[in-house]
Design a protein around this motif. Structure first.
Motif, PDB file in Angstrom:
ATOM      1  N   THR A 113       5.975  -6.043  -3.754  1.00 43.94           N
ATOM      2  CA  THR A 113       4.533  -6.080  -3.471  1.00 43.94           C
ATOM      3  C   THR A 113       3.868  -7.199  -4.252  1.00 43.94           C
ATOM      4  O   THR A 113       3.009  -7.930  -3.715  1.00 43.94           O
ATOM      5  CB  THR A 113       3.895  -4.730  -3.835  1.00 43.94           C
ATOM      6  OG1 THR A 113       4.464  -3.707  -3.018  1.00 43.94           O
ATOM      7  CG2 THR A 113       2.385  -4.766  -3.626  1.00 43.94           C
ATOM      8  N   THR A 116       4.651 -10.606  -2.606  1.00 44.93           N
ATOM      9  CA  THR A 116       3.990 -10.854  -1.314  1.00 44.93           C
ATOM     10  C   THR A 116       2.469 -10.954  -1.429  1.00 44.93           C
ATOM     11  O   THR A 116       1.826 -11.605  -0.609  1.00 44.93           O
ATOM     12  CB  THR A 116       4.353  -9.750  -0.307  1.00 44.93           C
ATOM     13  OG1 THR A 116       4.008  -8.466  -0.855  1.00 44.93           O
ATOM     14  CG2 THR A 116       5.844  -9.777  -0.002  1.00 44.93           C
ATOM     15  N   THR A 117       1.875 -10.314  -2.447  1.00 39.99           N
ATOM     16  CA  THR A 117       0.412 -10.332  -2.560  1.00 39.99           C
ATOM     17  C   THR A 117      -0.107 -11.404  -3.507  1.00 39.99           C
ATOM     18  O   THR A 117      -1.311 -11.699  -3.491  1.00 39.99           O
ATOM     19  CB  THR A 117      -0.110  -8.959  -3.047  1.00 39.99           C
ATOM     20  OG1 THR A 117       0.468  -8.658  -4.333  1.00 39.99           O
ATOM     21  CG2 THR A 117       0.243  -7.866  -2.054  1.00 39.99           C
ATOM     22  N   ALA A 121      -3.924 -12.262  -3.544  1.00 36.93           N
ATOM     23  CA  ALA A 121      -4.556 -11.301  -4.448  1.00 36.93           C
ATOM     24  C   ALA A 121      -3.814 -11.283  -5.782  1.00 36.93           C
ATOM     25  O   ALA A 121      -3.087 -10.337  -6.081  1.00 36.93           O
ATOM     26  CB  ALA A 121      -4.572  -9.912  -3.808  1.00 36.93           C
ATOM     27  N   ALA A 125      -1.410  -8.377  -7.664  1.00 39.49           N
ATOM     28  CA  ALA A 125      -0.010  -8.660  -7.968  1.00 39.49           C
ATOM     29  C   ALA A 125       0.272  -8.456  -9.458  1.00 39.49           C
ATOM     30  O   ALA A 125       1.302  -7.882  -9.839  1.00 39.49           O
ATOM     31  CB  ALA A 125       0.336 -10.086  -7.553  1.00 39.49           C
ATOM     32  N   SER A 128       0.663  -4.837 -10.262  1.00 40.12           N
ATOM     33  CA  SER A 128       1.973  -4.323  -9.865  1.00 40.12           C
ATOM     34  C   SER A 128       3.041  -4.694 -10.888  1.00 40.12           C
ATOM     35  O   SER A 128       3.907  -3.879 -11.230  1.00 40.12           O
ATOM     36  CB  SER A 128       2.363  -4.855  -8.483  1.00 40.12           C
ATOM     37  OG  SER A 128       1.529  -4.323  -7.479  1.00 40.12           O
TER      38      SER A 128
END
Length: 258
Positions: A113, A116-117, A121, A125, A128
């Motif tokens: 995640t 990809t973000t 964003a 990220a 995460s």
């Protein structure tokens, strides 16, 4: 051996992604002068940090401090998720290499995640990545209830997440930083079994669950517990569960636990 990992403050993510190595050379050397390196591995390899060798298995994680000479010895094409970052805040003592065990799916999801973000964003990220770091910190908290098991916790976690493949005692011992003979002594003290006996028992327990609770073909179950040969799988069931796979599926024997 542990290193002080500053996790008290929000990290600053500099770079992250999916690294693919071992294609042209089975050896790489890295040095990040001012960044931490956080990796989640999908392969078996040797990782050498400032001259100290660590065994990597699928599901291993590493947190390498800035300025550490890092050498990888791959066995072929190798993929890992990585984050290069700056850390700050109150330090937590963590080993440079550990195994994520049952947390592998969660860590994979968090880091995927983040990858990809990050372009759209970066704050999300970073959150995460921070959550993944604290998840790793939670993996290695010592057990006051069972200190004997705490000593082999990384190996127990590696066994649980890697039952589908080979689990050589030498690799497991390297993961714990001890000799194979010493690991066997630790296992006897903590589980009452040798390393090989423990792995075999856990394969049997996993097979029993799949035989009783799923409709998967026996051959599929055998492969999923790392014993693809059906004759060998039948022997495993007789030795650990006391009956043939068919009898276990039919519920003709008592449940085995532990």
């Amino acid at each position: 051996m542990t290193v002080p990992v500053p996790l008290g403050g929000q990290p600053q993510v500099v770079s992250l992604g999916l690294g693919v190595h071992g294609q042209r050379s089975h050896r790489d050397r890295f040095l990040l002068p001012d960044l931490w390196a956080f990796h989640l591995y999908r392969y078996r390899a040797a990782l050498v940090l400032d001259g100290v060798e660590h065994a990597l298995l699928p599901g291993s994680v590493s947190l390498v401090p800035p300025g550490t000479v890092t050498v990888y010895r791959y066995r072929g094409v190798s993929e890992h998720l990585y984050v290069h970052l700056r850390l700050s805040g109150e330090p937590v003592g963590l080993p440079p290499v550990a195994h994520a065990g049952a947390s592998v799916p969660l860590l994979t999801d968090l880091l995927t995640t983040a990858v990809t973000t990050f372009p759209l964003a970066p704050a999300a990220a970073t959150a995460s990545v921070w959550a993944a770091l604290w998840q790793v910190a939670g993996l290695v908290r010592p057990s006051v209830e069972d200190p004997a098991r705490a000593r082999i916790a990384p190996v127990l976690a590696a066994v649980e997440s890697s039952l589908t493949g080979p689990l050589p005692v030498g690799e497991l011992a390297a993961l714990a930083g001890v000799s194979p003979a010493h690991l066997t002594r630790l296992f006897r003290a903590a589980t009452g079994r040798t390393v090989v006996g423990y792995v075999r028992h856990r394969r049997g327990v996993r097979a029993e669950h799949l035989l009783r609770r799923t409709t998967l073909p026996v051959a599929t179950i055998a492969r999923s517990v790392g014993v693809p040969d059906l004759q060998a799988f039948n022997k495993l069931c007789h030795d650990v569960l006391g009956a043939s796979p068919r009898a276990v599926r039919a519920g003709d024997v008592a449940t085995v636990t532990g």
